[in-house]
Design a protein around this motif. Structure first.
Motif, PDB file in Angstrom:
ATOM      1  N   SER A 136     -26.663  24.692  37.554  1.00 19.01           N
ATOM      2  CA  SER A 136     -27.539  24.429  36.416  1.00 19.01           C
ATOM      3  C   SER A 136     -26.768  23.855  35.236  1.00 19.01           C
ATOM      4  CB  SER A 136     -28.245  25.722  36.007  1.00 19.01           C
ATOM      5  OG  SER A 136     -29.012  25.532  34.840  1.00 19.01           O
ATOM      6  N   GLN A 137     -25.662  24.487  34.875  1.00 20.64           N
ATOM      7  CA  GLN A 137     -24.878  24.012  33.737  1.00 20.64           C
ATOM      8  C   GLN A 137     -24.252  22.648  34.019  1.00 20.64           C
ATOM      9  OE1 GLN A 137     -22.075  27.086  32.709  1.00 20.64           O
ATOM     10  NE2 GLN A 137     -23.639  28.367  31.763  1.00 20.64           N
ATOM     11  N   SER A 138     -23.996  22.351  35.282  1.00 15.76           N
ATOM     12  CA  SER A 138     -23.413  21.062  35.652  1.00 15.76           C
ATOM     13  C   SER A 138     -24.477  19.995  35.870  1.00 15.76           C
ATOM     14  CB  SER A 138     -22.577  21.220  36.931  1.00 15.76           C
ATOM     15  OG  SER A 138     -21.616  22.246  36.783  1.00 15.76           O
ATOM     16  N   PHE A 139     -25.729  20.415  36.102  1.00 15.38           N
ATOM     17  CA  PHE A 139     -26.825  19.479  36.304  1.00 15.38           C
ATOM     18  C   PHE A 139     -27.315  18.903  34.983  1.00 15.38           C
ATOM     19  CE2 PHE A 139     -31.477  18.733  36.858  1.00 15.38           C
ATOM     20  CZ  PHE A 139     -31.416  17.748  37.840  1.00 15.38           C
ATOM     21  N   LEU A 140     -27.264  19.708  33.926  1.00 15.81           N
ATOM     22  CA  LEU A 140     -27.775  19.269  32.633  1.00 15.81           C
ATOM     23  C   LEU A 140     -27.138  17.969  32.147  1.00 15.81           C
ATOM     24  CD1 LEU A 140     -29.730  19.930  30.313  1.00 15.81           C
ATOM     25  CD2 LEU A 140     -27.898  21.273  29.255  1.00 15.81           C
ATOM     26  N   PRO A 141     -25.804  17.788  32.252  1.00 16.10           N
ATOM     27  CA  PRO A 141     -25.220  16.517  31.810  1.00 16.10           C
ATOM     28  C   PRO A 141     -25.669  15.323  32.643  1.00 16.10           C
ATOM     29  CG  PRO A 141     -23.541  18.229  31.903  1.00 16.10           C
ATOM     30  CD  PRO A 141     -24.755  18.779  32.578  1.00 16.10           C
ATOM     31  N   ARG A 142     -26.219  15.553  33.839  1.00  9.14           N
ATOM     32  CA  ARG A 142     -26.791  14.468  34.619  1.00  9.14           C
ATOM     33  C   ARG A 142     -28.223  14.184  34.205  1.00  9.14           C
ATOM     34  NH1 ARG A 142     -24.687  15.679  40.868  1.00  9.14           N
ATOM     35  NH2 ARG A 142     -22.487  15.260  40.441  1.00  9.14           N
ATOM     36  N   LEU A 143     -28.896  15.188  33.661  1.00  4.34           N
ATOM     37  CA  LEU A 143     -30.302  15.063  33.313  1.00  4.34           C
ATOM     38  C   LEU A 143     -30.504  14.409  31.956  1.00  4.34           C
ATOM     39  CD1 LEU A 143     -33.172  15.831  34.317  1.00  4.34           C
ATOM     40  CD2 LEU A 143     -32.906  17.994  33.087  1.00  4.34           C
ATOM     41  N   VAL A 144     -29.622  14.696  30.996  1.00  2.64           N
ATOM     42  CA  VAL A 144     -29.761  14.129  29.650  1.00  2.64           C
ATOM     43  C   VAL A 144     -28.489  13.373  29.294  1.00  2.64           C
ATOM     44  CG1 VAL A 144     -31.234  16.068  28.987  1.00  2.64           C
ATOM     45  CG2 VAL A 144     -28.810  16.140  28.434  1.00  2.64           C
ATOM     46  N   PRO A 145     -28.591  12.364  28.442  1.00  2.00           N
ATOM     47  CA  PRO A 145     -27.385  11.647  28.015  1.00  2.00           C
ATOM     48  C   PRO A 145     -26.440  12.557  27.237  1.00  2.00           C
ATOM     49  CG  PRO A 145     -29.330  10.864  26.827  1.00  2.00           C
ATOM     50  CD  PRO A 145     -29.819  11.824  27.851  1.00  2.00           C
ATOM     51  N   ARG A 146     -25.175  12.247  27.252  1.00  2.00           N
ATOM     52  CA  ARG A 146     -24.188  13.101  26.592  1.00  2.00           C
ATOM     53  C   ARG A 146     -24.467  13.251  25.101  1.00  2.00           C
ATOM     54  NH1 ARG A 146     -19.230  14.174  29.593  1.00  2.00           N
ATOM     55  NH2 ARG A 146     -19.585  13.436  31.721  1.00  2.00           N
ATOM     56  N   SER A 147     -25.037  12.234  24.489  1.00  2.00           N
ATOM     57  CA  SER A 147     -25.339  12.333  23.052  1.00  2.00           C
ATOM     58  C   SER A 147     -26.445  13.343  22.770  1.00  2.00           C
ATOM     59  CB  SER A 147     -25.760  10.960  22.518  1.00  2.00           C
ATOM     60  OG  SER A 147     -26.917  10.492  23.191  1.00  2.00           O
ATOM     61  N   SER A 148     -27.188  13.753  23.813  1.00  2.00           N
ATOM     62  CA  SER A 148     -28.293  14.702  23.627  1.00  2.00           C
ATOM     63  C   SER A 148     -27.960  16.095  24.145  1.00  2.00           C
ATOM     64  CB  SER A 148     -29.546  14.186  24.350  1.00  2.00           C
ATOM     65  OG  SER A 148     -29.991  12.972  23.791  1.00  2.00           O
ATOM     66  N   LEU A 149     -26.732  16.335  24.580  1.00  2.00           N
ATOM     67  CA  LEU A 149     -26.384  17.635  25.141  1.00  2.00           C
ATOM     68  C   LEU A 149     -26.482  18.755  24.113  1.00  2.00           C
ATOM     69  CD1 LEU A 149     -23.406  16.718  27.514  1.00  2.00           C
ATOM     70  CD2 LEU A 149     -25.594  17.747  28.172  1.00  2.00           C
ATOM     71  N   LEU A 150     -26.094  18.490  22.878  1.00  2.00           N
ATOM     72  CA  LEU A 150     -26.202  19.500  21.833  1.00  2.00           C
ATOM     73  C   LEU A 150     -27.651  19.907  21.635  1.00  2.00           C
ATOM     74  CD1 LEU A 150     -25.298  21.233  19.440  1.00  2.00           C
ATOM     75  CD2 LEU A 150     -25.271  19.144  18.040  1.00  2.00           C
ATOM     76  N   ALA A 151     -28.531  18.913  21.502  1.00  2.00           N
ATOM     77  CA  ALA A 151     -29.951  19.209  21.300  1.00  2.00           C
ATOM     78  C   ALA A 151     -30.553  19.915  22.509  1.00  2.00           C
ATOM     79  CB  ALA A 151     -30.718  17.912  21.016  1.00  2.00           C
ATOM     80  N   ALA A 152     -30.157  19.517  23.702  1.00  2.00           N
ATOM     81  CA  ALA A 152     -30.693  20.135  24.923  1.00  2.00           C
ATOM     82  C   ALA A 152     -30.279  21.598  25.009  1.00  2.00           C
ATOM     83  CB  ALA A 152     -30.209  19.370  26.150  1.00  2.00           C
ATOM     84  N   ASN A 153     -29.020  21.890  24.744  1.00  2.00           N
ATOM     85  CA  ASN A 153     -28.561  23.282  24.773  1.00  2.00           C
ATOM     86  C   ASN A 153     -29.217  24.106  23.677  1.00  2.00           C
ATOM     87  OD1 ASN A 153     -26.327  23.903  26.856  1.00  2.00           O
ATOM     88  ND2 ASN A 153     -25.734  21.885  26.088  1.00  2.00           N
ATOM     89  N   ALA A 154     -29.480  23.473  22.527  1.00  2.00           N
ATOM     90  CA  ALA A 154     -30.160  24.187  21.444  1.00  2.00           C
ATOM     91  C   ALA A 154     -31.579  24.574  21.855  1.00  2.00           C
ATOM     92  CB  ALA A 154     -30.195  23.327  20.182  1.00  2.00           C
ATOM     93  N   ARG A 155     -32.279  23.663  22.541  1.00  2.00           N
ATOM     94  CA  ARG A 155     -33.628  23.974  23.010  1.00  2.00           C
ATOM     95  C   ARG A 155     -33.600  25.143  24.003  1.00  2.00           C
ATOM     96  NH1 ARG A 155     -37.230  22.136  19.434  1.00  2.00           N
ATOM     97  NH2 ARG A 155     -37.313  19.858  19.274  1.00  2.00           N
ATOM     98  N   LEU A 156     -32.627  25.152  24.886  1.00  2.00           N
ATOM     99  CA  LEU A 156     -32.503  26.250  25.845  1.00  2.00           C
ATOM    100  C   LEU A 156     -32.182  27.563  25.133  1.00  2.00           C
ATOM    101  CD1 LEU A 156     -30.500  24.360  28.610  1.00  2.00           C
ATOM    102  CD2 LEU A 156     -32.856  25.177  28.805  1.00  2.00           C
ATOM    103  N   ASP A 157     -31.332  27.489  24.114  1.00  2.00           N
ATOM    104  CA  ASP A 157     -30.983  28.695  23.350  1.00  2.00           C
ATOM    105  C   ASP A 157     -32.183  29.243  22.588  1.00  2.00           C
ATOM    106  OD1 ASP A 157     -28.400  28.639  24.230  1.00  2.00           O
ATOM    107  OD2 ASP A 157     -27.550  27.835  22.388  1.00  2.00           O
ATOM    108  N   GLN A 158     -33.039  28.349  22.095  1.00  2.00           N
ATOM    109  CA  GLN A 158     -34.194  28.802  21.320  1.00  2.00           C
ATOM    110  C   GLN A 158     -35.138  29.641  22.164  1.00  2.00           C
ATOM    111  OE1 GLN A 158     -35.622  25.039  19.820  1.00  2.00           O
ATOM    112  NE2 GLN A 158     -33.717  24.730  18.687  1.00  2.00           N
ATOM    113  N   VAL A 159     -35.448  29.168  23.349  1.00  2.00           N
ATOM    114  CA  VAL A 159     -36.333  29.960  24.199  1.00  2.00           C
ATOM    115  C   VAL A 159     -35.608  31.203  24.694  1.00  2.00           C
ATOM    116  CG1 VAL A 159     -35.778  28.855  26.417  1.00  2.00           C
ATOM    117  CG2 VAL A 159     -38.053  29.803  26.029  1.00  2.00           C
ATOM    118  N   GLY A 160     -34.275  31.105  24.868  1.00  2.00           N
ATOM    119  CA  GLY A 160     -33.508  32.287  25.253  1.00  2.00           C
ATOM    120  C   GLY A 160     -33.574  33.367  24.195  1.00  2.00           C
TER     121      GLY A 160
END
Length: 426
Positions: A136-160
């Motif tokens: 899962s953690q290694s799939f995320l960088p394939r799913l979103v561009p590297r410039s959006s990794l911060l925002a993507a992890n923030a969204r996951l943290d919010q629901v967490g």
């Protein structure tokens, strides 16, 4: 908003990651399975103590079994994940976890459930979770561009953070209404839902992204370890995080008996105090992207780790005498600060290390760090308990707090303080 780069320009803010193809399905799967995991965490402990008449030692064995695969197989699993497509691993392991959890109420109904059986099931569950986490953690960088990794992890943290706040209450209600064995079945359904949702992601992982199996698996493991611990910024980040897990496990171990025994509060009042961390984590995660883009990943993480001890200072100073709700409010305030800093830090830490690591090393980077972090929990938790029994709750907290400050200052003095989220952008 943007942030000023070293060249005087401005970084563009990543667009809303929910609009990126596949991310909403990934986020939904992670959210539902995360809530289910909260249910199982509580239900299994109730199952052992109440349904199976187990002891505190039995509960400890069950909890230890959850992390044992990380210690024994973590580095190897990372190398294996880097050889495979990651989405199929996530789907298969979700289905496997659903099957395992579904068998627990069945065995209970057949009167074949015992503590050793639960320990074995939890160990198998931990192995599947290890595989799923690495993928899962290694799939995320394939799913979103590297410039959006911060925002993507923030969204996951919010629901967490929302799950962390509401999950225990939902779990408690289900255990009360359905009983612990059937409550576990709800989590089985959550993993089944997650697996089905992940299949909707239309991302084809090309053969060029899959490593050809090497003759020497251990050479690949060593390559991942070298990447982490020889990297100019990842190495100090990893070492500091290991220290953080060591001292944090001491504090978390001491907190519950400190509240229930040292302060004489009830389990309900403990739950209210702990909810403060979930609220703080939600606020921190909502601000994490803005903080990271303005300050850079390094300064955001360091600032969070320097502020975090203040929350535990408040907790350590909680009054033992006087109005009970005042004590609860003090504890909740400390947990609020603690949760806020974790929410602000995590997306920046995860986003940065994913951004600077090549795709073919993602699995090994993640499992290398996570395996050592879990080893620190195995060491720190019993040490914290031993110190608390020997020196007392508050002195143990001050020792762990001093450790927090030391690892934060060492990280601040390292090259990681200059880390920025665009370091890994080509």
């Amino acid at each position: 908003m943007g942030s000023v780069t070293e060249h005087g320009g401005r970084e563009s803010e990543p667009r809303d990651v929910f609009r990126l193809p596949g991310f909403l399905a990934f986020w939904t799967a992670e959210s539902v399975s995360g809530l289910g995991n909260q249910i199982t965490t509580l239900a299994l402990q109730v199952l052992v103590v109440v349904t199976l008449s187990g002891s505190a030692t039995d509960v400890g064995l069950v909890n230890a079994a959850r992390w044992l695969p990380y210690l024994v197989l973590g580095l190897v699993i990372g190398a294996l994940v880097d050889r495979r497509r990651r989405k199929p691993i996530m789907v298969v392991t979700d289905l496997g976890r659903a099957l395992l959890l579904g068998l627990i109420p069945l065995l209970w109904a057949l009167d074949r459930l015992s503590v050793p059986v639960v320990v074995a099931f939890v160990a198998a569950f931990g192995l599947l979770s290890l595989l799923n986490d690495a993928a899962s953690q290694s799939f995320l960088p394939r799913l979103v561009p590297r410039s959006s990794l911060l925002a993507a992890n923030a969204r996951l943290d919010q629901v967490g953070a929302v799950v962390q706040t509401s999950g225990p209450a939902v779990a408690g209600g289900l255990v009360t209404v359905l009983g612990a064995p059937l409550a576990v079945l709800v989590d089985a359904g959550s993993y089944l839902f997650s697996a089905v949702t992940l299949t909707r992601i239309r991302l084809e992982e090309s053969t060029t992204q899959v490593r050809r199996a090497s003759v020497n698996l251990w050479a690949e493991v060593a390559e991942g370890v070298r990447w982490v611990y020889r990297h100019r910024t990842l190495a100090p980040q990893a070492l500091s995080t290991h220290g953080w897990f060591l001292f944090n496990s001491m504090l978390v171990t001491v907190f519950v008996p400190f509240v229930l025994v040292g302060l004489g509060l009830t389990a309900t009042e403990l739950g209210i105090a702990l909810a403060g961390a979930g609220v703080g984590a939600l606020v921190g995660s909502l601000l994490s992207t803005r903080i990271g883009m303005r300050w850079g990943a390094g300064r955001a993480v360091i600032a969070a780790r320097l502020v975090m001890p203040l929350g535990w200072v408040v907790i350590a100073l909680a009054p033992a005498d006087g109005d009970r709700w005042t004590t609860v409010a003090v504890l909740a305030a400390g947990q609020l600060v603690y949760g806020f800093t974790m929410g602000a830090e995590n997306a920046n830490e995860m986003g940065y290390r994913q951004a600077v690591t090549p795709d073919e090393l993602q699995g090994r980077m993640n499992t290398t760090m996570r395996s050592v972090n879990r080893a620190m929990i195995v060491v720190g938790a019993p040490v914290g308990g031993l110190l608390a029994d020997t020196l007392g709750y508050r002195p143990t907290m001050w020792i762990a707090l001093a450790g927090f400050v030391v690892v934060a200052l060492l990280l601040a003095a390292s090259p990681f303080r200059h880390a920025r989220h665009d370091d890994g952008t080509p």
